[in-house]
Design an enzyme around this catalytic site. Structure first.
Site, PDB file in Angstrom:
ATOM      1  CB  SER A  32       2.130 -15.983  -0.658  1.00 54.95           C
ATOM      2  OG  SER A  32       1.535 -15.410  -1.793  1.00 54.95           O
ATOM      3  CE1 TYR A  52      12.840 -18.430  -1.281  1.00 53.84           C
ATOM      4  CE2 TYR A  52      13.192 -16.797   0.432  1.00 53.84           C
ATOM      5  CZ  TYR A  52      12.456 -17.841  -0.098  1.00 53.84           C
ATOM      6  OH  TYR A  52      11.345 -18.284   0.573  1.00 53.84           O
ATOM      7  N   GLY A 100      -1.541 -12.865  -0.983  1.00 53.13           N
ATOM      8  CA  GLY A 100      -2.086 -13.613  -2.112  1.00 53.13           C
ATOM      9  C   GLY A 100      -1.413 -13.292  -3.423  1.00 53.13           C
ATOM     10  CG  HIS A 136      12.659 -23.705   1.551  1.00 53.09           C
ATOM     11  ND1 HIS A 136      13.462 -22.849   0.834  1.00 53.09           N
ATOM     12  CD2 HIS A 136      11.417 -23.189   1.446  1.00 53.09           C
ATOM     13  CE1 HIS A 136      12.739 -21.865   0.329  1.00 53.09           C
ATOM     14  NE2 HIS A 136      11.491 -22.060   0.676  1.00 53.09           N
ATOM     15  N   GLY A 191       0.024 -10.645  -4.340  1.00 52.56           N
ATOM     16  CA  GLY A 191      -0.353  -9.311  -4.776  1.00 52.56           C
ATOM     17  C   GLY A 191      -1.833  -9.133  -5.059  1.00 52.56           C
TER      18      GLY A 191
END
Length: 386
Positions: A255, A106, A258, A176, A260
């Site tokens: 997430s 990130y 979803g 990851h 957003g």
């Protein structure tokens, strides 16, 4: 077969290869960006004074965490105000959040720096999670092709993480993505060495296959798994969640809202700006979006009953599935952070949960998480150590 494994890219795999892992989804609607932002922030603040606690294996964390993925860059050309990101992190801590999720990818690297700066006043009172596994230069942050979980590389990566996070240990270190060229037992061995040095306290895996998880746990007990999971994407329910329950491993959904979608910020007329990952996922296409919004209607109905926001219901639903599930919604807006952690106050009776599960299951989501030309990541199974 090896090439097939390498071609299995997940949604975040696709993002990284496209150089967009640090981007946050932004709405590209007919309305102005300012109007879109106002619609999102209208979710409304509702925060408890303190959060409960849950366990990921033997690691205790707050029942809701904070993902800081987008705090270095919310969009390709948009940089959040750094002091405000620190303020969100510190306010989250004041409200009971003790679990913060980052990764070397990130930024790359920059999000770890922001998190290290943000938690510095209370470092010893929080759990920092971060991730390795992409082929990223440990010094410059330059992205190179593919994955890299070679033991010697992991050692270098962790040294850089410790400097950026301003700490002497990483509480939870995930792989990851599984590197198919490195046996998972070798990865576990590298982590075990770092544990012996006191530099890593717990470890986990992200988006692995069940066989790899079982072997990893046999080599070195795994504390947590991080996979995509929400009402919109329920893939882990088939194999991963039952295996986590069997092995006593915690589960961290990324997430969890979803992308957003479950907040109610998207409608049938929504179109996405260039670079917004939802623009390449067919579940958000103009053909499928109107159908899939039936799921949002389910969430909104329950939110009205509970006098909560849709986001809070979506997160509370995840936490109600298992007591060892800890969502990590990410945001760069204070109001959204306060709203998200308010999910800890939402409770379902067994009858309410059964009804909600039934209503969620009744909506068959159309479309995929990825464009057709990119294979959905189903978990690379690393070869056994020879």
């Amino acid at each position: 077969m090896a090439q097939d494994r390498k071609n299995k890219l997940g949604r975040r795999s696709f993002l990284l290869s496209a150089g967009a892992l640090g981007a946050v989804p932004l709405l590209g609607c007919a309305a102005s960006q300012a109007s879109g932002a106002a619609a999102v922030t209208s979710r409304g603040p509702a925060a408890p004074s303190a959060l409960g606690r849950r366990r990921l294996g033997t690691l205790e964390v707050s029942s809701v965490g904070l993902g800081v993925q987008n705090m270095s860059r919310t969009y390709q050309t948009t940089l959040p105000h750094r002091p405000e990101m620190h303020n969100i992190i510190r306010t989250a801590f004041d409200r009971g959040v003790t679990f913060f999720d980052a990764a070397e990818a990130y930024g790359p690297h920059e999000v770890e720096r922001i998190l290290g700066e943000g938690v510095a006043p209370f470092r010893d009172k929080v759990v920092i999670a971060t991730k390795f596994g992409w082929n990223i230069d440990p010094e410059t942050g330059a992205r190179r092709p593919g994955l890299n979980s070679r033991p010697e590389h992991i050692q270098l990566v962790v040294e850089g993480m410790l400097r950026r996070l301003r700490t002497d240990r990483i509480d939870l270190l995930y792989q990851h993505r599984v590197d198919p060229s490195v046996p998972i037992e070798d990865v576990a061995g590298a982590i075990q060495e770092l544990m012996a040095q006191g530099k890593v306290l717990h470890w986990g895996l992200s988006e692995m296959g069940p066989g790899t998880l079982r072997r990893a746990h046999a080599a070195l007990p795994v504390s947590a798994v991080q996979n995509e999971y929400s009402m919109l994407w329920r893939g882990p329910e088939a194999e991963v969640l039952p295996l986590c329950e069997e092995l006593g491993i915690g589960f961290v959904p990324w997430s969890p809202l979803g992308v957003g979608f479950l907040t109610g910020a998207i409608d049938a007329n929504t179109r996405f700006a260039p670079g917004d990952i939802r623009g390449v996922e067919s579940r958000f296409s103009p053909e499928n979006l109107p159908h899939n919004l039936a799921l949002v209607d389910v969430v909104k109905r329950q939110a009205e009953r509970k006098r909560a926001t849709p986001a809070q219901v979506a997160l509370a639903w995840l936490m109600a599935q298992k007591p060892w599930i800890v969502p990590i919604p990410g945001t760069t807006q204070m109001a959204h952070m306060l709203d998200n952690i308010g999910a800890a106050d939402v409770r379902f009776t067994s009858a309410e949960l059964s009804e909600l599960n039934r209503d969620v299951s009744a909506v068959v989501v159309r479309g995929a998480r990825l464009p057709a030309q990119v294979q959905v990541f189903s978990g690379v199974e690393a070869p056994p150590r020879r």
